[in-house]
Design an enzyme around this catalytic site. Sequence first.
Site, PDB file in Angstrom:
ATOM      1  N   LYS A 283       0.843  -1.189   0.000  1.00 46.42           N
ATOM      2  CA  LYS A 283       0.000   0.000   0.000  1.00 46.42           C
ATOM      3  C   LYS A 283       0.881   1.241   0.000  1.00 46.42           C
ATOM      4  O   LYS A 283       1.832   1.337   0.755  1.00 46.42           O
ATOM      5  CB  LYS A 283      -0.890  -0.008   1.257  1.00 46.42           C
ATOM      6  CG  LYS A 283      -2.320   0.377   0.992  1.00 46.42           C
ATOM      7  CD  LYS A 283      -3.181   0.233   2.226  1.00 46.42           C
ATOM      8  CE  LYS A 283      -4.596   0.716   1.927  1.00 46.42           C
ATOM      9  NZ  LYS A 283      -5.459   0.667   3.104  1.00 46.42           N
ATOM     10  N   GLU A 367     -19.426  -5.233  10.145  1.00 42.61           N
ATOM     11  CA  GLU A 367     -20.298  -4.368  10.949  1.00 42.61           C
ATOM     12  C   GLU A 367     -21.341  -5.162  11.719  1.00 42.61           C
ATOM     13  O   GLU A 367     -21.661  -4.835  12.866  1.00 42.61           O
ATOM     14  CB  GLU A 367     -20.998  -3.351  10.036  1.00 42.61           C
ATOM     15  CG  GLU A 367     -20.063  -2.333   9.405  1.00 42.61           C
ATOM     16  CD  GLU A 367     -19.444  -2.793   8.104  1.00 42.61           C
ATOM     17  OE1 GLU A 367     -18.733  -1.997   7.473  1.00 42.61           O
ATOM     18  OE2 GLU A 367     -19.680  -3.970   7.716  1.00 42.61           O
ATOM     19  N   ARG A 395     -25.585  -1.708   7.208  1.00 41.51           N
ATOM     20  CA  ARG A 395     -25.374  -3.149   7.038  1.00 41.51           C
ATOM     21  C   ARG A 395     -25.691  -3.927   8.313  1.00 41.51           C
ATOM     22  O   ARG A 395     -25.658  -5.153   8.322  1.00 41.51           O
ATOM     23  CB  ARG A 395     -23.924  -3.397   6.622  1.00 41.51           C
ATOM     24  CG  ARG A 395     -23.463  -2.498   5.494  1.00 41.51           C
ATOM     25  CD  ARG A 395     -22.069  -2.800   5.035  1.00 41.51           C
ATOM     26  NE  ARG A 395     -22.065  -3.884   4.070  1.00 41.51           N
ATOM     27  CZ  ARG A 395     -20.996  -4.248   3.373  1.00 41.51           C
ATOM     28  NH1 ARG A 395     -19.851  -3.629   3.547  1.00 41.51           N
ATOM     29  NH2 ARG A 395     -21.061  -5.232   2.518  1.00 41.51           N
TER      30      ARG A 395
END
Length: 620
Positions: A283, A367, A395
């Site tokens: 990254k 979540e 969600r």
Amino acid sequence: MKNSVLDLVNNPEDLKKLSIKELKKLSAEIREKIIEVLNTNGGHLASNLGVIELTIALHRVFDSPVDKIIWDVGHQSYTHKILTGRKEQFSTIRQAGGLSGFPKRTESEHDPFNTGHSSTSISAGLGILTALKMQNIAGKVVAVIGDAALTGGMAFEALNHAGHIRKELIVVLNDNNMAIDASVGGLSRSLSRLTTTFVYQNLEKTFDKLVLKIPFIGRHINAFITRVKKGVKAVFFKKNIFSEFGIEYVGPIDGHNIAQLVKVFQSVKKISKPVVVHVATVKGKGCDYAEGNPTLYHGLSPFAVVDGIIEKKSKITYTELFSTILVEHALRNDKIVAITAAMTEGTGLAVFSQKFPERFFDVAISEQHAVTFAAGLAASGLKPVVAIYSTFMQRAVDQVIHDVAIQSLPVVIVMDRAGLVSNDGETHHGIFDISLFRSIPNIEFLSPFDQNDVELMLDYAIKSDKPVLLRFPKDIVSENTGEKKVLEKGRGRFLFKNSSDILIIGYGGVLSNILEAGSILLRNGIKNDIYDLCFIKPIDEVYLCEIISGYKKVFLFEDSVISNGMGEYVASVLYRNKIQTDFYFIGVGDYFPDHASRKELMVKNFLDAESIFNYIKEKK
């Protein structure tokens, strides 16, 4: 740029004309372009820098838009946009009227599916592939998913289904976090090269067909051989769970080696069953400060970097204030624990995680699990504080109802990024939380405006023996307005009172615009009073009716959807209690707001100070 390779690339077909050396130069030019544009526009920096070579290799081998490439979450699709005919528009990314920061079907034929939330790509890809097959339409389907997104339960549900229906879905696992053991990686790559060859796949397929033709015992022998193959793979790939789903595994591959990626993808195209290609990337690749701190440089507002450090604004945000106050509570109360779903920095829990590592839980992109996990903690005597963006709390609606509210467990849910959210578009606005959660029994729901509100409401939530939700915008928190108040359950407060015939009602982040509009009204000789609801639920209806009944005209403004919002609720209260007054309310209409700055979004939805002023002046 002199001798620019990027100038030669206007669509994916152009990549097929370039040498590997030229593709490497192209990756460097794209990296430079992304950094330059994001410095002005903001956006997702580290994640996009990490997939440049991977994206080039995918478009070199596959034939978009005939072949479909789906980016999970989609925040890493900037190179994809540059390579698919949007190079000249890239400087407009995340700006009003410009390119979206995420894949968007209406933007390009090369974006086969809209994404913005995590863990959806494999399900969508499997659906697209199945539809193509049923209609005899040519095309490969590639789902690119990160190791973090793979932690979402939906991704595993899709893998299970993919292994069951055995269609040739290609899943590229972009792993930018997991360390890979060198020796295991070397053995893995050797075996992967074997299992991805056309000869091997044909041999395996032919052998399976021959075995199945053996009378009476063919199916039993084939089942036994399949179990043996899974067992052998389990020995060599100790960390590989994909074979258990009946999915081929290739990797790990160096995600920054274009030549190797191209070779592997060319082989993978020939496999006639689902396959996972495990790609290792870094990254922030190629940018020292982003590589050194990929979390900090994940998603940014327009920024200036001095010696690798982002220059910060001096004013405090709601998120930062929440973080400070929560830590203060945790120092006094060892029952407090904090939970998030891969949003440690974004929700302000980084400081808490450092001070109380044993009381902090990042459950990854899960979540639903976060909320039910918190319910379990609360059921056993702890005080869990769950911090999740408003858009992602969508969600976990069932978990709030089934696991928290029905049992009336004292879970605190803090929803950051509520209301209209800058630049990320339809998938990231927090405009549905009130409609989704206000109707649930047993919960309490508050919306702070100024710094005093944040302190009082978080204190209220932590002390409550019921589920409490808090919502606030991604914005600078207003300084204290008026005298410091005491929070009264179900009741709000006047921010400004001038004994007028006009009352303006609001809550949360939109109140700053309402106050500004109130000042403009006064300068134009129109007296007005301003009332902060404070509570979304419960509302002391008797008290509210007493207040409203003293005004000839009442206005309510909210940066949440009108449908089932506070405007509709207050209208029903007035109707049921036969309160005679002219009542008007404005919020976000029945549509999905596009990407723009928060200020531009407020203007578009008539929630900026000038629009509020004009609306009230017109109705007066």
